[in-house]
Design a protein around this motif. Structure first.
Motif, short mmCIF file in Angstrom:
data_model
loop_
_atom_site.label_atom_id
_atom_site.label_comp_id
_atom_site.label_asym_id
_atom_site.label_seq_id
_atom_site.Cartn_x
_atom_site.Cartn_y
_atom_site.Cartn_z
N LEU A 1 0.84 -1.19 0.00
CA LEU A 1 0.00 0.00 0.00
C LEU A 1 0.89 1.25 0.00
N ASP A 2 0.62 2.14 -0.92
CA ASP A 2 1.39 3.39 -1.02
C ASP A 2 1.33 4.15 0.30
N TYR A 3 2.50 4.49 0.88
CA TYR A 3 2.46 5.17 2.18
C TYR A 3 1.84 6.56 2.09
N ASP A 4 1.68 7.04 0.85
CA ASP A 4 1.02 8.32 0.65
C ASP A 4 -0.41 8.31 1.22
N TYR A 5 -1.07 7.16 1.13
CA TYR A 5 -2.43 7.03 1.71
C TYR A 5 -2.42 7.39 3.19
N TYR A 6 -1.40 6.88 3.89
CA TYR A 6 -1.34 7.11 5.34
C TYR A 6 -1.06 8.58 5.65
N PHE A 7 -0.18 9.19 4.86
CA PHE A 7 0.09 10.62 5.07
C PHE A 7 -1.19 11.43 4.87
N ARG A 8 -1.93 11.08 3.82
CA ARG A 8 -3.18 11.80 3.56
C ARG A 8 -4.19 11.58 4.67
N LEU A 9 -4.28 10.32 5.13
CA LEU A 9 -5.23 10.02 6.21
C LEU A 9 -4.94 10.85 7.46
N VAL A 10 -3.67 10.89 7.87
CA VAL A 10 -3.34 11.63 9.09
C VAL A 10 -3.67 13.12 8.91
N ASP A 11 -3.39 13.64 7.72
CA ASP A 11 -3.76 15.04 7.45
C ASP A 11 -5.25 15.25 7.65
N GLU A 12 -6.06 14.33 7.12
CA GLU A 12 -7.51 14.45 7.24
C GLU A 12 -7.99 14.22 8.67
N PHE A 13 -7.34 13.29 9.39
CA PHE A 13 -7.67 13.08 10.81
C PHE A 13 -7.56 14.41 11.55
N LEU A 14 -6.46 15.09 11.29
CA LEU A 14 -6.19 16.32 12.04
C LEU A 14 -7.16 17.44 11.66
N LYS A 15 -7.75 17.31 10.45
CA LYS A 15 -8.75 18.30 10.05
C LYS A 15 -10.15 17.87 10.46
N ASN A 16 -10.24 16.73 11.17
CA ASN A 16 -11.52 16.13 11.58
C ASN A 16 -12.44 15.87 10.39
N ASN A 17 -11.85 15.59 9.26
CA ASN A 17 -12.63 15.40 8.04
C ASN A 17 -13.03 13.92 7.87
N VAL A 18 -14.10 13.53 8.57
CA VAL A 18 -14.57 12.14 8.56
C VAL A 18 -14.91 11.67 7.14
N THR A 19 -15.59 12.52 6.39
CA THR A 19 -16.01 12.15 5.03
C THR A 19 -14.81 11.72 4.19
N GLU A 20 -13.78 12.57 4.16
CA GLU A 20 -12.62 12.29 3.33
C GLU A 20 -11.90 11.02 3.82
N VAL A 21 -11.83 10.86 5.14
CA VAL A 21 -11.18 9.68 5.72
C VAL A 21 -11.86 8.41 5.21
N LEU A 22 -13.19 8.40 5.26
CA LEU A 22 -13.92 7.21 4.81
C LEU A 22 -13.76 6.98 3.32
N MET A 23 -13.67 8.07 2.55
CA MET A 23 -13.48 7.93 1.11
C MET A 23 -12.09 7.36 0.78
N ILE A 24 -11.09 7.80 1.54
CA ILE A 24 -9.73 7.27 1.31
C ILE A 24 -9.71 5.76 1.60
N PHE A 25 -10.35 5.39 2.71
CA PHE A 25 -10.39 3.97 3.06
C PHE A 25 -11.11 3.15 1.98
N ASN A 26 -12.19 3.72 1.47
CA ASN A 26 -12.94 3.06 0.40
C ASN A 26 -12.05 2.84 -0.83
#
Ligand SMILES: [Zn+2]
Length: 367
Positions: free
Chosen positions: A246-271
């Motif tokens: 799995l591209d580690y870029d996904y994890y960097f993006r996820l943590v960025d979105e976690f910190l923005k409390n952006n639940v929608t984007e987090v779920l979309m990345i996981f999808n």
């Protein structure tokens, strides 16, 4: 591919100097040769693919060389060295105990041991995977080990030191080989790539080194596999696609979105990750590792525990600047709980989604 030689064989070290990441062992062996303090039996322990058999072969060649260099390396020019380098030396005998573990196999070996070498000073007997010998074979071998002829030197190699009986251990000089670090493997791969005129992105080499899990042999065979697949120009993308990482870029993006409390984007990345065919459990353990890696970056001392190099290291450091330790610890705990409940969960996707939502809300509470 034309004339493609397997790198693990082609780049096998042939002098103490070229052995990767075992400097204290090669140093001690060289000193023993220099001061003529050779033991009759050595035990080389350590994980697979870290250079035990390679060191044993170099040692055998060096002690038989008639014209050692001032640096205590084999000359590669004398008759004995030439015989070693073309695999026709009679001074080295290798037995793989994994497939030859009976009393008869050991008897054949001990009969051979009595015969002095025709050429050179020493006959070296390398017994690989020595812990696989049957106990009867061990006992038969013990006699020879107790009273070895002058010319015989035994090098026993094992990945499982705890399985070697104490009577053998006490008769050997023991060397513990280290697992090879990601940085050292990456550096060596860079050298191999350059020698083979293969262009490869350093982030890609880093992934190969991580996959190899401390074994140089594995790193080189993964490297070969990718070269035969992608040719002489290899990108980071080629490596992760080939190894299904799995591209580690996904994890960097996820943590960025976690910190923005952006639940929608987090779920979309996981999808998106699931749509790429990645396994949920791998994803969640990968997330834990990522959070851990950021956490170690927050401290000037523990940053050396981060086993990545080059540009990616800077990315970790940058993320460590924006994520505070409380968030990281709580997120790690949630990811860890998710990891532990994963196997028994009936709805694995929901389990992960809930964990992700909780992590994305962590900093919300504190605002
Ligand atoms: Zn020589």
């Amino acid at each position: 591919m034309e004339n493609f030689i397997v790198s693990a064989r082609k780049y096998r070290p042939d002098s103490f100097e070229t052995v990767v990441a075992q400097a204290s062992i090669t140093g001690t062996l060289k000193n023993a040769i220099k001061s003529k303090q050779l033991a009759h039996a050595y035990l080389f322990c350590g994980p697979r693919g870290v250079g035990k058999t390679t060191c044993a072969r170099i040692f055998a060649k060096t002690i038989n060389c008639t014209n050692l260099t001032p640096d205590t390396e084999a000359c590669n020019e004398c008759e004995s060295c030439k015989a070693f380098n073309t695999s026709r030396s009679f001074n080295i005998h290798e037995l793989d105990a994994a497939s030859n573990n009976s009393v008869d196999d050991i008897r054949t070996l001990t009969d051979q041991v009595r015969v002095p070498p025709q050429m050179g000073k020493y006959s070296v007997y390398i017994i690989d995977e020595v812990h696989m010998l049957s106990s009867a074979a061990f006992n038969a071998f013990l006699k020879t080990l107790e009273e070895p002829p002058k010319h015989a030197i035994f090098i026993l190699a094992t990945t499982e030191k705890h399985k070697i009986i104490p009577t053998i251990l006490s008769r050997c000089q023991i060397f513990d080989f280290n697992r090879i670090g990601v940085a050292e493997i990456t550096t060596h791969l860079e050298y191999v790539a350059k020698s083979e005129s293969v262009e490869v992105e350093s982030a890609g080499l880093n992934i190969i080194a991580q996959k190899a899990d401390g074994a140089m042999r594995d790193a080189l065979s993964i490297f070969d596999q990718i070269v035969s697949f992608s040719g002489k120009k290899i990108t980071y993308q080629d490596v992760i696609t080939n190894l299904n990482v799995l591209d580690y870029d996904y994890y960097f993006r996820l943590v960025d979105e976690f910190l923005k409390n952006n639940v929608t984007e987090v779920l979309m990345i996981f999808n998106d990750i699931l749509n790429h065919g990645f396994d949920g459990h791998h994803f969640i353990t990968g997330l834990s590792s990522h959070l851990r890696d950021i956490l170690v970056c927050k401290d000037a001392v523990t940053v050396q525990l981060l086993e990545v190099g080059g540009d990616i290291k800077e990315k970790y450091k940058a993320q460590a600047m924006i994520a505070n330790s409380d968030f990281l610890l709580e997120a790690l705990q949630i990811a860890n709980e998710c990891d532990m409940s994963y196997k028994v969960s009936q709805n694995k996707r929901l389990l992960i989604e809930l964990a992700l939502i909780r992590i994305a809300q962590l900093t919300l509470k504190k605002k």
